[in-house]
Design a protein around this motif. Structure first.
Motif, mmCIF file in Angstrom:
data_model
loop_
_atom_site.group_PDB
_atom_site.id
_atom_site.type_symbol
_atom_site.label_atom_id
_atom_site.label_comp_id
_atom_site.label_asym_id
_atom_site.label_seq_id
_atom_site.Cartn_x
_atom_site.Cartn_y
_atom_site.Cartn_z
ATOM 1 N N VAL A 2 0.865 -1.179 0.000
ATOM 2 C CA VAL A 2 0.000 0.000 0.000
ATOM 3 C C VAL A 2 0.897 1.222 0.000
ATOM 4 O O VAL A 2 1.813 1.331 0.816
ATOM 5 C CB VAL A 2 -0.929 0.020 1.231
ATOM 6 C CG1 VAL A 2 -1.733 1.310 1.267
ATOM 7 C CG2 VAL A 2 -1.873 -1.188 1.216
ATOM 8 N N HIS A 3 0.636 2.126 -0.915
ATOM 9 C CA HIS A 3 1.426 3.353 -1.016
ATOM 10 C C HIS A 3 0.555 4.517 -0.559
ATOM 11 O O HIS A 3 -0.580 4.662 -1.017
ATOM 12 C CB HIS A 3 1.878 3.554 -2.463
ATOM 13 C CG HIS A 3 2.803 4.707 -2.654
ATOM 14 N ND1 HIS A 3 3.969 4.864 -1.937
ATOM 15 C CD2 HIS A 3 2.739 5.783 -3.493
ATOM 16 C CE1 HIS A 3 4.585 5.960 -2.325
ATOM 17 N NE2 HIS A 3 3.863 6.538 -3.265
ATOM 18 N N ASP A 30 -9.298 -4.459 1.306
ATOM 19 C CA ASP A 30 -9.140 -5.047 2.636
ATOM 20 C C ASP A 30 -8.299 -4.194 3.580
ATOM 21 O O ASP A 30 -7.749 -4.720 4.559
ATOM 22 C CB ASP A 30 -8.554 -6.464 2.560
ATOM 23 C CG ASP A 30 -9.412 -7.399 1.733
ATOM 24 O OD1 ASP A 30 -8.849 -8.229 1.007
ATOM 25 O OD2 ASP A 30 -10.651 -7.267 1.808
ATOM 26 N N ILE A 31 -8.153 -2.899 3.282
ATOM 27 C CA ILE A 31 -7.571 -2.025 4.300
ATOM 28 C C ILE A 31 -8.558 -1.948 5.455
ATOM 29 O O ILE A 31 -9.713 -1.579 5.272
ATOM 30 C CB ILE A 31 -7.272 -0.617 3.750
ATOM 31 C CG1 ILE A 31 -6.076 -0.664 2.793
ATOM 32 C CG2 ILE A 31 -6.982 0.348 4.888
ATOM 33 C CD1 ILE A 31 -5.742 0.677 2.169
ATOM 34 N N ASN A 73 -14.059 6.800 0.421
ATOM 35 C CA ASN A 73 -13.645 5.502 -0.110
ATOM 36 C C ASN A 73 -13.571 5.504 -1.629
ATOM 37 O O ASN A 73 -12.752 4.792 -2.222
ATOM 38 C CB ASN A 73 -14.586 4.405 0.383
ATOM 39 C CG ASN A 73 -14.446 4.163 1.875
ATOM 40 O OD1 ASN A 73 -13.344 4.250 2.422
ATOM 41 N ND2 ASN A 73 -15.550 3.870 2.545
ATOM 42 N N ALA A 74 -14.414 6.314 -2.258
ATOM 43 C CA ALA A 74 -14.395 6.375 -3.720
ATOM 44 C C ALA A 74 -13.078 6.953 -4.234
ATOM 45 O O ALA A 74 -12.634 6.625 -5.336
ATOM 46 C CB ALA A 74 -15.564 7.200 -4.221
ATOM 47 N N LYS A 75 -12.458 7.812 -3.430
ATOM 48 C CA LYS A 75 -11.188 8.439 -3.826
ATOM 49 C C LYS A 75 -10.000 7.807 -3.108
ATOM 50 O O LYS A 75 -8.870 8.284 -3.262
ATOM 51 C CB LYS A 75 -11.228 9.935 -3.529
ATOM 52 C CG LYS A 75 -12.256 10.710 -4.341
ATOM 53 C CD LYS A 75 -12.183 12.189 -4.017
ATOM 54 C CE LYS A 75 -13.189 12.979 -4.852
ATOM 55 N NZ LYS A 75 -13.150 14.433 -4.552
ATOM 56 N N CYS A 95 0.378 9.533 7.701
ATOM 57 C CA CYS A 95 -0.787 8.714 7.397
ATOM 58 C C CYS A 95 -0.401 7.246 7.612
ATOM 59 O O CYS A 95 0.735 6.842 7.319
ATOM 60 C CB CYS A 95 -1.197 8.944 5.952
ATOM 61 S SG CYS A 95 -2.650 8.032 5.406
ATOM 62 N N ASN A 96 -1.342 6.467 8.107
ATOM 63 C CA ASN A 96 -1.099 5.053 8.379
ATOM 64 C C ASN A 96 -2.273 4.226 7.869
ATOM 65 O O ASN A 96 -3.432 4.650 7.971
ATOM 66 C CB ASN A 96 -0.929 4.829 9.876
ATOM 67 C CG ASN A 96 -0.836 3.353 10.232
ATOM 68 O OD1 ASN A 96 -1.808 2.723 10.618
ATOM 69 N ND2 ASN A 96 0.357 2.792 10.080
ATOM 70 N N ALA A 97 -1.964 3.061 7.323
ATOM 71 C CA ALA A 97 -3.004 2.132 6.884
ATOM 72 C C ALA A 97 -2.676 0.738 7.407
ATOM 73 O O ALA A 97 -1.519 0.308 7.356
ATOM 74 C CB ALA A 97 -3.109 2.112 5.364
#
Length: 115
Positions: A2-3, A30-31, A73-75, A95-97
């Protein structure tokens, strides 16, 4: 993979506002959770806010009532609206995912609040 790419940081006077953005790309399905952390000079990185899938959000006590996290979520984007900024909010914001057991970080964006 994930970037994550953050933007929106800058210099603002106390009492001002900024909006940070974080765009996710790559394996974004699946984030489980996206959020914001910050690190001030000489301090450990700390949670600012995170937004799991669903409606619940969690904020650090120091930012409750001033900061708002939201997701589009769309973007594939998560935002952090920061109002009533204080000098103690000065930090690099990351930012973290979370995706499964993997955690991904952006490069960070500097927020500086002058008194």
């Amino acid at each position: 993979q994930v970037h994550l790419v953050e933007s929106g940081g800058g210099l603002v006077q106390a009492g001002g506002s900024l909006r940070l953005s974080c765009v996710a790309s790559g394996s974004i399905l699946d984030i489980n959770r996206m959020g914001w952390y910050r690190q001030a000079p000489g301090k450990q990185r700390e949670l600012v806010a995170h937004s799991p899938t669903g409606d619940s959000t969690i904020y650090a006590d120091s930012v409750k009532g001033r900061f708002t996290i939201s997701r589009d979520n769309a973007k594939n984007t998560v935002y952090l609206q920061m109002n009533s900024l204080k000098p103690e909010d000065t930090a690099v914001y990351y930012c973290n995912a979370l995706r499964g057991r993997s955690s991904y970080w952006g490069q960070g964006t500097q927020v500086t609040v002058s008194s």
